[in-house]
Motif scaffolding. Structure first.
Motif, PDB file in Angstrom:
ATOM      1  N   VAL A   1     112.658   9.217 -40.708  1.00 56.82           N
ATOM      2  CA  VAL A   1     111.404   8.695 -41.239  1.00 56.82           C
ATOM      3  C   VAL A   1     110.281   9.628 -40.817  1.00 56.82           C
ATOM      4  O   VAL A   1     110.053   9.832 -39.626  1.00 56.82           O
ATOM      5  CB  VAL A   1     111.143   7.275 -40.709  1.00 56.82           C
ATOM      6  CG1 VAL A   1     109.786   6.784 -41.182  1.00 56.82           C
ATOM      7  CG2 VAL A   1     112.245   6.333 -41.159  1.00 56.82           C
TER       8      VAL A   1
ATOM      9  N   GLN B   1     106.694   4.822 -40.575  1.00 55.18           N
ATOM     10  CA  GLN B   1     107.065   4.603 -39.170  1.00 55.18           C
ATOM     11  C   GLN B   1     106.427   3.313 -38.653  1.00 55.18           C
ATOM     12  O   GLN B   1     107.070   2.518 -37.967  1.00 55.18           O
ATOM     13  CB  GLN B   1     106.620   5.791 -38.318  1.00 55.18           C
ATOM     14  CG  GLN B   1     107.450   7.050 -38.536  1.00 55.18           C
ATOM     15  CD  GLN B   1     106.932   8.207 -37.713  1.00 55.18           C
ATOM     16  OE1 GLN B   1     105.834   8.142 -37.141  1.00 55.18           O
ATOM     17  NE2 GLN B   1     107.711   9.279 -37.640  1.00 55.18           N
TER      18      GLN B   1
ATOM     19  N   SER C   1     108.450  -0.194 -37.559  1.00 50.68           N
ATOM     20  CA  SER C   1     108.403  -0.722 -36.195  1.00 50.68           C
ATOM     21  C   SER C   1     107.792  -2.116 -36.112  1.00 50.68           C
ATOM     22  O   SER C   1     107.682  -2.677 -35.023  1.00 50.68           O
ATOM     23  CB  SER C   1     107.593   0.225 -35.301  1.00 50.68           C
ATOM     24  OG  SER C   1     106.245   0.316 -35.760  1.00 50.68           O
TER      25      SER C   1
END
Length: 350
Positions: free
Chosen positions: A208, A214, A218
């Protein structure tokens, strides 16, 4: 081709018939209009107009009334749409000011249009194909509930509730920044492609590279928010229309079977209403469909006056009115054009 005098006689017949709703005779025309000729000459001109199909005699002892062909020639010879007065323009602007969102704008618009024209008003929701995303807001309603608000350049406001795990103010600020940086300034189509790509990248286990992807990868809250925003961008309401002024049909009780009943039936069919407005794409052009020119057979005793609204660079949708062929075309055309311009300007600036 009709000469100028016969055109003037036709104009006088249309004007008087719209005003009085009674067939018009030659003597009345001479008395009310400065035609500069005798009643005998007017009678001869009326005979020519009748022979050419521009007027007709509903009863043997009555005067004449315009036909669809006569109305068409009258409208085509208007030259240009007259501007509204300063007071009329101010009234339109005041009526629209203070609207809270797109639904409110269109609700006010259809009421205004019905009021100033005394006809049934129809306004289409704007298309989103060329709209851009103006802003995305994320509002915390509780520690586990967010509200996403998306505002487009058409003034459209969409909002959705999102149930999430506990989220703090710092994460909320990052999410707000992420969403705005991803889609603001893009068309809805571009924004859908961007967010779809972000979600696709976020699902990759390795490799990524996008900071946005990202961040989404997350955070479960970010993933859910992006997916929700995608749904909001994909819900196009341009096939919807708003209708107002149905009560204006009550003055046509003598024409219930020919005009009122078909209009009432058509108001229940969104597709028919969109067809009635026509495929108008230029806010500077007012389209008038008279009687038999309408594509919907049951409404071929009516006239439809419509135009587009939107920004200077792009038209978003159409609005207009439907009413009996016996209407005040100059005033109606002016009102439809003026309201469309103010709506487009209001939505652009709001």
């Amino acid at each position: 081709m009709l000469d100028d005098r016969k055109l003037e006689v036709l104009r006088a017949i249309v004007t008087d018939y719209v005003s009085s709703q009674e067939p018009v005779g030659s003597k009345a025309l001479v008395d009310r209009h400065d035609l500069g000729v005798s009643p005998a000459t007017v009678r001869n001109d009326m005979a020519v107009l009748e022979e050419e199909g521009y007027i007709t005699q509903p009863h043997t002892s009555a005067g004449r009334i315009p036909t669809d062909k006569g109305y068409r020639l009258f409208v085509d010879r208007l030259g240009s749409v007259k501007p509204l007065s300063t007071a009329e323009r101010r009234a339109i602007q005041t009526f629209l000011s203070g609207a809270l969102d797109l639904d409110d704008v269109l609700s006010r618009t259809v009421r205004l249009l019905a009021q100033v024209t005394q006809q049934v008003a129809i306004v289409q929701y704007p298309t989103l194909s060329h709209a851009t995303v103006r802003h995305v807001e994320v509002v915390s309603l509780s520690t586990q509930r967010l509200m996403l608000v998306m505002i487009s350049s058409t003034g459209r406001v969409e909002q959705r509730l999102v149930e999430v795990a506990e989220v703090d103010e710092e994460e909320l600020a990052l999410l707000r920044t992420l969403l705005n940086e991803a889609v603001v300034g893009q068309t809805t189509g571009e924004a859908v492609r961007t967010l779809s790509g972000v979600l696709a990248d976020a699902e990759l286990a390795d490799g990524v590279v996008s900071p946005t992807a990202q961040a989404v990868a997350s955070s479960a809250t970010a993933r859910l928010s992006v997916a929700t925003l995608l749904e909001m961008l994909g819900s196009d309401r341009s096939s919807r229309v708003v209708v107002g002024g149905v009560q204006n049909l009550t003055r046509l009780t003598d024409e219930f079977e020919t005009t009122v009943k078909p209009v009432l039936e058509a108001l229940e069919e969104q597709v028919v209403l969109l067809k009635l407005l026509g495929e108008v794409t230029d806010p500077d052009i007012v389209t008038v469909r008279i009687g038999q020119e309408n594509p919907y057979e049951r409404l071929q005793t009516t006239s439809v006056v419509s135009t587009a609204y939107g920004s200077q660079a792009d038209s978003w949708a159409t609005l207009g009115i439907v009413g009996p062929t016996r209407m005040d075309y100059p005033s109606t055309m002016a009102s439809v054009r003026a309201v469309a311009r103010y709506v487009g300007r209001f939505l652009t600036q709001s």
